[in-house]
Scaffold this motif. Sequence first.
Motif, PDB file in Angstrom:
ATOM      1  N   VAL A 198      26.196 -21.755  15.939  1.00 12.15           N
ATOM      2  CA  VAL A 198      26.400 -20.488  16.648  1.00 12.15           C
ATOM      3  C   VAL A 198      27.737 -20.548  17.371  1.00 12.15           C
ATOM      4  CG1 VAL A 198      23.944 -20.025  17.057  1.00 12.15           C
ATOM      5  CG2 VAL A 198      25.247 -21.270  18.751  1.00 12.15           C
ATOM      6  N   ALA A 199      28.271 -19.398  17.675  1.00 14.75           N
ATOM      7  CA  ALA A 199      29.483 -19.353  18.500  1.00 14.75           C
ATOM      8  C   ALA A 199      29.061 -19.636  19.937  1.00 14.75           C
ATOM      9  CB  ALA A 199      30.157 -17.990  18.370  1.00 14.75           C
ATOM     10  N   SER A 200      29.628 -20.669  20.552  1.00 14.68           N
ATOM     11  CA  SER A 200      29.111 -21.129  21.849  1.00 14.68           C
ATOM     12  C   SER A 200      29.784 -20.517  23.070  1.00 14.68           C
ATOM     13  CB  SER A 200      29.217 -22.650  21.915  1.00 14.68           C
ATOM     14  OG  SER A 200      30.569 -23.046  21.788  1.00 14.68           O
ATOM     15  N   GLY A 201      30.856 -19.801  22.896  1.00 12.87           N
ATOM     16  CA  GLY A 201      31.578 -19.257  24.046  1.00 12.87           C
ATOM     17  C   GLY A 201      30.711 -18.549  25.069  1.00 12.87           C
ATOM     18  N   PRO A 202      29.893 -17.586  24.655  1.00 16.32           N
ATOM     19  CA  PRO A 202      29.071 -16.860  25.637  1.00 16.32           C
ATOM     20  C   PRO A 202      28.067 -17.740  26.370  1.00 16.32           C
ATOM     21  CG  PRO A 202      29.171 -15.676  23.562  1.00 16.32           C
ATOM     22  CD  PRO A 202      29.794 -17.021  23.322  1.00 16.32           C
ATOM     23  N   PHE A 203      27.699 -18.871  25.778  1.00 16.91           N
ATOM     24  CA  PHE A 203      26.709 -19.734  26.408  1.00 16.91           C
ATOM     25  C   PHE A 203      27.275 -20.515  27.579  1.00 16.91           C
ATOM     26  CE2 PHE A 203      25.158 -19.366  21.974  1.00 16.91           C
ATOM     27  CZ  PHE A 203      24.059 -18.599  22.265  1.00 16.91           C
ATOM     28  N   GLN A 204      28.589 -20.597  27.684  1.00 10.99           N
ATOM     29  CA  GLN A 204      29.179 -21.340  28.786  1.00 10.99           C
ATOM     30  C   GLN A 204      28.778 -20.732  30.133  1.00 10.99           C
ATOM     31  OE1 GLN A 204      33.370 -21.715  28.096  1.00 10.99           O
ATOM     32  NE2 GLN A 204      33.079 -22.771  26.147  1.00 10.99           N
ATOM     33  N   TYR A 205      28.676 -19.417  30.207  1.00  9.63           N
ATOM     34  CA  TYR A 205      28.254 -18.760  31.447  1.00  9.63           C
ATOM     35  C   TYR A 205      26.788 -19.088  31.757  1.00  9.63           C
ATOM     36  CZ  TYR A 205      32.582 -16.215  30.760  1.00  9.63           C
ATOM     37  OH  TYR A 205      33.895 -15.904  30.567  1.00  9.63           O
ATOM     38  N   ALA A 206      25.972 -19.111  30.709  1.00  5.74           N
ATOM     39  CA  ALA A 206      24.556 -19.448  30.897  1.00  5.74           C
ATOM     40  C   ALA A 206      24.405 -20.893  31.362  1.00  5.74           C
ATOM     41  CB  ALA A 206      23.780 -19.214  29.601  1.00  5.74           C
ATOM     42  N   VAL A 207      25.170 -21.792  30.789  1.00  6.35           N
ATOM     43  CA  VAL A 207      25.119 -23.195  31.199  1.00  6.35           C
ATOM     44  C   VAL A 207      25.534 -23.333  32.660  1.00  6.35           C
ATOM     45  CG1 VAL A 207      26.155 -25.475  30.849  1.00  6.35           C
ATOM     46  CG2 VAL A 207      25.415 -24.120  28.885  1.00  6.35           C
ATOM     47  N   ALA A 208      26.573 -22.636  33.064  1.00  5.09           N
ATOM     48  CA  ALA A 208      27.013 -22.687  34.465  1.00  5.09           C
ATOM     49  C   ALA A 208      25.896 -22.233  35.397  1.00  5.09           C
ATOM     50  CB  ALA A 208      28.265 -21.832  34.659  1.00  5.09           C
ATOM     51  N   GLU A 209      25.199 -21.173  35.026  1.00  2.00           N
ATOM     52  CA  GLU A 209      24.066 -20.700  35.840  1.00  2.00           C
ATOM     53  C   GLU A 209      22.940 -21.733  35.843  1.00  2.00           C
ATOM     54  OE1 GLU A 209      23.688 -18.009  37.865  1.00  2.00           O
ATOM     55  OE2 GLU A 209      25.833 -17.733  37.502  1.00  2.00           O
ATOM     56  N   ALA A 210      22.655 -22.304  34.683  1.00  2.00           N
ATOM     57  CA  ALA A 210      21.561 -23.278  34.583  1.00  2.00           C
ATOM     58  C   ALA A 210      21.819 -24.501  35.455  1.00  2.00           C
ATOM     59  CB  ALA A 210      21.365 -23.701  33.130  1.00  2.00           C
ATOM     60  N   LEU A 211      23.054 -24.885  35.566  1.00  2.00           N
ATOM     61  CA  LEU A 211      23.378 -26.057  36.388  1.00  2.00           C
ATOM     62  C   LEU A 211      23.074 -25.829  37.866  1.00  2.00           C
ATOM     63  CD1 LEU A 211      26.668 -27.218  34.655  1.00  2.00           C
ATOM     64  CD2 LEU A 211      24.419 -28.338  34.580  1.00  2.00           C
TER      65      LEU A 211
END
Length: 150
Positions: free
Chosen positions: A29-42
């Motif tokens: 999958v294209a991972s760019g949009p998930f970087q924001y989700a990962v930041a929130e998850a942290l």
Amino acid sequence: MHEHGVTWVTGAPDLVAAVRSAKQFLTYVASGPFQYAVAEALRLPDSYFEEFRADMRAKRELLAGGLEQAGFTVFRPAGTYFITTDIRSLGESDGFAFCRALPERCGVVAIPNAVFYDHREQGAPFVRFAFCKRASVLEEAASRLKGLAA
């Protein structure tokens, strides 16, 4: 080729097929949009992750137990939500044929592991099931799979 979601390539059919295979297995999958989700998850508390791990372990054990009762040889994973099984214990050896017939046989789907092998014959007797589902779905799948052991 472009690295952000849209991919294109032209060339000889055998080369295009090779590029398509590499694209499929290297960039799921294209991972760019998930970087924001990962930041929130942290930012989530440790308890969220502890509960998540406990939930996934319970689901793994639920499906693994059902697969064992159905006659599969089960390889319990340590870090994924897929359970790999060996179908030879069911008298089967062709994962592709097994997976194609499984929905009609009992309304459950699986993925033939051979698609991930360079030498497909080595992966032929292995199929995998996902346990990242609701517990009720896993219970129903385990119940349906029991008919295979008969």
